[in-house]
Design a protein around this motif. Structure first.
Motif, PDB file in Angstrom:
ATOM      1  N   THR A 149     -55.198 -60.299 -45.858  1.00 20.14           N
ATOM      2  CA  THR A 149     -54.644 -61.098 -46.949  1.00 20.14           C
ATOM      3  C   THR A 149     -53.142 -60.853 -47.050  1.00 20.14           C
ATOM      4  O   THR A 149     -52.696 -59.716 -47.085  1.00 20.14           O
ATOM      5  CB  THR A 149     -55.322 -60.719 -48.286  1.00 20.14           C
ATOM      6  N   LYS A 150     -52.355 -61.934 -47.126  1.00 16.39           N
ATOM      7  CA  LYS A 150     -50.900 -61.789 -47.148  1.00 16.39           C
ATOM      8  C   LYS A 150     -50.269 -62.292 -48.447  1.00 16.39           C
ATOM      9  O   LYS A 150     -49.136 -61.959 -48.756  1.00 16.39           O
ATOM     10  CB  LYS A 150     -50.285 -62.548 -45.968  1.00 16.39           C
ATOM     11  N   ASN A 151     -50.982 -63.154 -49.215  1.00 16.80           N
ATOM     12  CA  ASN A 151     -50.386 -63.753 -50.400  1.00 16.80           C
ATOM     13  C   ASN A 151     -51.285 -63.597 -51.620  1.00 16.80           C
ATOM     14  O   ASN A 151     -52.511 -63.526 -51.513  1.00 16.80           O
ATOM     15  CB  ASN A 151     -50.129 -65.246 -50.163  1.00 16.80           C
ATOM     16  N   GLN A 152     -50.648 -63.581 -52.795  1.00 17.85           N
ATOM     17  CA  GLN A 152     -51.391 -63.496 -54.039  1.00 17.85           C
ATOM     18  C   GLN A 152     -51.963 -64.871 -54.378  1.00 17.85           C
ATOM     19  O   GLN A 152     -51.353 -65.895 -54.106  1.00 17.85           O
ATOM     20  CB  GLN A 152     -50.453 -63.032 -55.159  1.00 17.85           C
ATOM     21  N   GLN A 153     -53.163 -64.915 -54.976  1.00 21.05           N
ATOM     22  CA  GLN A 153     -53.740 -66.176 -55.400  1.00 21.05           C
ATOM     23  C   GLN A 153     -54.531 -65.976 -56.687  1.00 21.05           C
ATOM     24  O   GLN A 153     -54.969 -64.875 -57.006  1.00 21.05           O
ATOM     25  CB  GLN A 153     -54.627 -66.764 -54.302  1.00 21.05           C
ATOM     26  N   ARG A 154     -54.683 -67.076 -57.438  1.00 21.95           N
ATOM     27  CA  ARG A 154     -55.411 -67.045 -58.710  1.00 21.95           C
ATOM     28  C   ARG A 154     -56.692 -67.840 -58.547  1.00 21.95           C
ATOM     29  O   ARG A 154     -56.676 -68.994 -58.105  1.00 21.95           O
ATOM     30  CB  ARG A 154     -54.531 -67.640 -59.809  1.00 21.95           C
ATOM     31  N   ILE A 155     -57.818 -67.229 -58.906  1.00 20.51           N
ATOM     32  CA  ILE A 155     -59.129 -67.819 -58.645  1.00 20.51           C
ATOM     33  C   ILE A 155     -59.916 -67.938 -59.946  1.00 20.51           C
ATOM     34  O   ILE A 155     -60.043 -66.966 -60.702  1.00 20.51           O
ATOM     35  CB  ILE A 155     -59.933 -66.947 -57.649  1.00 20.51           C
ATOM     36  N   ASN A 156     -60.452 -69.123 -60.201  1.00 19.68           N
ATOM     37  CA  ASN A 156     -61.303 -69.353 -61.375  1.00 19.68           C
ATOM     38  C   ASN A 156     -62.749 -69.044 -60.989  1.00 19.68           C
ATOM     39  O   ASN A 156     -63.357 -69.760 -60.189  1.00 19.68           O
ATOM     40  CB  ASN A 156     -61.165 -70.803 -61.856  1.00 19.68           C
ATOM     41  N   LEU A 157     -63.305 -67.987 -61.576  1.00 20.53           N
ATOM     42  CA  LEU A 157     -64.676 -67.591 -61.248  1.00 20.53           C
ATOM     43  C   LEU A 157     -65.701 -68.330 -62.103  1.00 20.53           C
ATOM     44  O   LEU A 157     -66.912 -68.184 -61.888  1.00 20.53           O
ATOM     45  CB  LEU A 157     -64.852 -66.082 -61.455  1.00 20.53           C
ATOM     46  N   GLY A 158     -65.219 -69.112 -63.081  1.00 25.96           N
ATOM     47  CA  GLY A 158     -66.132 -69.784 -63.983  1.00 25.96           C
ATOM     48  C   GLY A 158     -66.576 -68.858 -65.100  1.00 25.96           C
ATOM     49  O   GLY A 158     -66.281 -67.653 -65.103  1.00 25.96           O
ATOM     50  N   ASN A 159     -67.262 -69.400 -66.069  1.00 29.64           N
ATOM     51  CA  ASN A 159     -67.772 -68.612 -67.195  1.00 29.64           C
ATOM     52  C   ASN A 159     -66.672 -67.831 -67.923  1.00 29.64           C
ATOM     53  O   ASN A 159     -66.885 -66.725 -68.414  1.00 29.64           O
ATOM     54  CB  ASN A 159     -68.859 -67.628 -66.736  1.00 29.64           C
ATOM     55  N   GLY A 160     -65.473 -68.441 -67.931  1.00 26.36           N
ATOM     56  CA  GLY A 160     -64.399 -67.826 -68.719  1.00 26.36           C
ATOM     57  C   GLY A 160     -63.728 -66.629 -68.073  1.00 26.36           C
ATOM     58  O   GLY A 160     -63.116 -65.824 -68.771  1.00 26.36           O
ATOM     59  N   ILE A 161     -63.824 -66.496 -66.754  1.00 25.08           N
ATOM     60  CA  ILE A 161     -63.195 -65.361 -66.066  1.00 25.08           C
ATOM     61  C   ILE A 161     -62.288 -65.863 -64.949  1.00 25.08           C
ATOM     62  O   ILE A 161     -62.689 -66.693 -64.125  1.00 25.08           O
ATOM     63  CB  ILE A 161     -64.243 -64.388 -65.493  1.00 25.08           C
ATOM     64  N   THR A 162     -61.061 -65.381 -64.952  1.00 25.47           N
ATOM     65  CA  THR A 162     -60.091 -65.695 -63.905  1.00 25.47           C
ATOM     66  C   THR A 162     -59.766 -64.423 -63.136  1.00 25.47           C
ATOM     67  O   THR A 162     -59.667 -63.345 -63.714  1.00 25.47           O
ATOM     68  CB  THR A 162     -58.797 -66.277 -64.512  1.00 25.47           C
ATOM     69  N   LEU A 163     -59.609 -64.578 -61.830  1.00 22.43           N
ATOM     70  CA  LEU A 163     -59.345 -63.419 -60.970  1.00 22.43           C
ATOM     71  C   LEU A 163     -58.029 -63.612 -60.222  1.00 22.43           C
ATOM     72  O   LEU A 163     -57.816 -64.627 -59.565  1.00 22.43           O
ATOM     73  CB  LEU A 163     -60.486 -63.246 -59.963  1.00 22.43           C
ATOM     74  N   PHE A 164     -57.132 -62.630 -60.353  1.00 26.12           N
ATOM     75  CA  PHE A 164     -55.914 -62.604 -59.541  1.00 26.12           C
ATOM     76  C   PHE A 164     -56.199 -61.759 -58.309  1.00 26.12           C
ATOM     77  O   PHE A 164     -56.599 -60.596 -58.424  1.00 26.12           O
ATOM     78  CB  PHE A 164     -54.750 -61.967 -60.323  1.00 26.12           C
ATOM     79  N   ASP A 165     -55.982 -62.347 -57.136  1.00 23.43           N
ATOM     80  CA  ASP A 165     -56.138 -61.602 -55.890  1.00 23.43           C
ATOM     81  C   ASP A 165     -54.761 -61.184 -55.403  1.00 23.43           C
ATOM     82  O   ASP A 165     -53.776 -61.880 -55.598  1.00 23.43           O
ATOM     83  CB  ASP A 165     -56.820 -62.476 -54.833  1.00 23.43           C
ATOM     84  N   THR A 166     -54.678 -60.023 -54.762  1.00 18.99           N
ATOM     85  CA  THR A 166     -53.412 -59.537 -54.216  1.00 18.99           C
ATOM     86  C   THR A 166     -53.643 -59.002 -52.811  1.00 18.99           C
ATOM     87  O   THR A 166     -54.750 -58.556 -52.488  1.00 18.99           O
ATOM     88  CB  THR A 166     -52.829 -58.398 -55.080  1.00 18.99           C
ATOM     89  N   PRO A 167     -52.611 -59.030 -51.958  1.00 20.86           N
ATOM     90  CA  PRO A 167     -52.768 -58.421 -50.626  1.00 20.86           C
ATOM     91  C   PRO A 167     -53.037 -56.923 -50.739  1.00 20.86           C
ATOM     92  O   PRO A 167     -52.613 -56.277 -51.694  1.00 20.86           O
ATOM     93  CB  PRO A 167     -51.402 -58.674 -49.964  1.00 20.86           C
ATOM     94  N   GLY A 168     -53.736 -56.389 -49.759  1.00 15.14           N
ATOM     95  CA  GLY A 168     -53.958 -54.943 -49.740  1.00 15.14           C
ATOM     96  C   GLY A 168     -52.642 -54.226 -49.513  1.00 15.14           C
ATOM     97  O   GLY A 168     -51.868 -54.608 -48.638  1.00 15.14           O
ATOM     98  N   ILE A 169     -52.360 -53.220 -50.321  1.00 11.24           N
ATOM     99  CA  ILE A 169     -51.072 -52.539 -50.186  1.00 11.24           C
ATOM    100  C   ILE A 169     -51.241 -51.025 -50.041  1.00 11.24           C
ATOM    101  O   ILE A 169     -52.030 -50.403 -50.733  1.00 11.24           O
ATOM    102  CB  ILE A 169     -50.131 -52.832 -51.377  1.00 11.24           C
TER     103      ILE A 169
END
Length: 336
Positions: A149-169
């Motif tokens: 993974t190289k870039n951050q992304q925002r993911i809607n998991l549904g049911n009122g939960i959002t997930l921010f993904d980040t590259p492994g550091i």
């Protein structure tokens, strides 16, 4: 072991995490169950503060189950931390992480507000696979190598939960020298940034002490020798990792050992325990204290210089005379 690997995108990811973190309600940190301490980024702990955190111990199918249980007890002593031990081969169980997020924020869960989560972790701990499981679709690219993974992304998991993904550091400097070897042994560091022989000798030394029976079974040995060199020589003979003249090809047998350790072919192995880490942290603190004391001594020597006793006496007399003269001048000024 010195690890020379801190790509530019990792520095960028660290800055992005710092910027987004104030919006995050729960942090999900994915750790390798075989090395929970060494795979825990100290920069994340510093940025998180007291924010609720779920520490996911991934790859539990490769780790020693009794040691994993010890780590869960140890990690949950930290304030606002819950642990979750599983493997990405158990998607139904992994999805329980969403419910755990809700339980850690009962007030927000009861409202209509979105719960913002952020998933972080070092490379190659199963973070991307976990995201795909939680999202119920392929979002993050996965691969059995570091830094996919190289870039951050925002993911809607549904049911009122959002997930921010980040590259492994990773982080620029590993304070614990053993952590570099452990990260390399499990594949968190690219093979091009490590020496197989160096890492193989470290792994062999640890395994003959902690898991001798597993080594005996895997490499068909009657007894396990006392040193890593002797073990690698016997293992090389059993695997045909020899050069001309029956000389041991240490690079080849170290490569075999590391790959079989990573894949779990040797058995379920943990490379560190809470007791080991407590001792290592104490040792590092003592080393740092000694360095600080030595630095102060060097400063003091620099101030005084390499004076002989005679020169030192003359210097002290000059300083005393200057002080006396200054006192006389102040006294005369008061009389005026």
């Amino acid at each position: 072991m010195a690890v020379h690997w801190y790509p530019g995108h990792m520095h960028k990811a660290q800055k992005e995490i710092k910027e987004v973190l104030p919006q995050v309600d729960v942090l999900i940190e994915v750790l390798d169950a075989r090395i929970p301490y060494s795979s825990e980024n100290p920069m994340i702990a510093e940025l998180r503060g007291d924010k609720p955190c779920i520490k996911v111990l991934s790859k539990t199918d490769l780790a020693d189950p009794s040691v994993t249980a010890d780590w869960q007890v140890h990690l949950e002593k930290e304030r606002a931390v819950k642990t979750f031990a599983s493997t990405t081969d158990e998607p139904a169980k992994m999805k329980q992480i969403i419910e755990l997020c809700r339980k850690m924020l009962p007030e927000k869960d009861a409202s209509v507000k979105t719960i913002n989560t952020m998933i972080v972790g070092i490379p190659n701990v199963g973070k991307s696979t976990l995201i795909n499981i939680l999202a119920d679709r392929v979002i993050a690219k996965t691969g059995n190598e570091a830094a996919v993974t190289k870039n951050q992304q925002r993911i809607n998991l549904g049911n009122g939960i959002t997930l921010f993904d980040t590259p492994g550091i990773l982080w620029p400097k590993l304070e614990n020298p053993n952590s570099g070897y452990r990260l390399a042994s499990t594949g968190a560091i690219k093979d091009t940034a490590m020496e197989y022989d160096d890492v193989g000798f470290f792994a062999a030394d640890y395994l003959i002490k902690a898991y001798p029976e597993l080594l005996k079974d895997r490499y068909k040995l009657d007894e396990i020798p006392d040193t890593e060199i002797e073990f690698l020589e016997l293992a090389a003979a059993s695997r045909g990792a020899l050069r001309k003249g029956a000389r041991v090809n240490f690079h080849k047998i170290c490569e075999v050992l590391i790959n079989e350790l990573r894949s779990g072919q040797i058995g379920r192995i943990s490379l560190e325990t809470p007791k080991m880490i407590t001792a290592e942290v104490q040792q590092m603190a003592e080393v740092e204290a000694k360095k600080a004391a030595d630095k102060e001594k060097r400063k003091e020597r620099f101030k005084t210089g390499s004076l002989t006793p005679d020169k030192k006496d003359r210097k002290e007399k000059r300083e005393s005379d200057r002080a006396a003269q200054s006192a006389r001048m102040k006294k005369q000024n008061r009389r005026k």
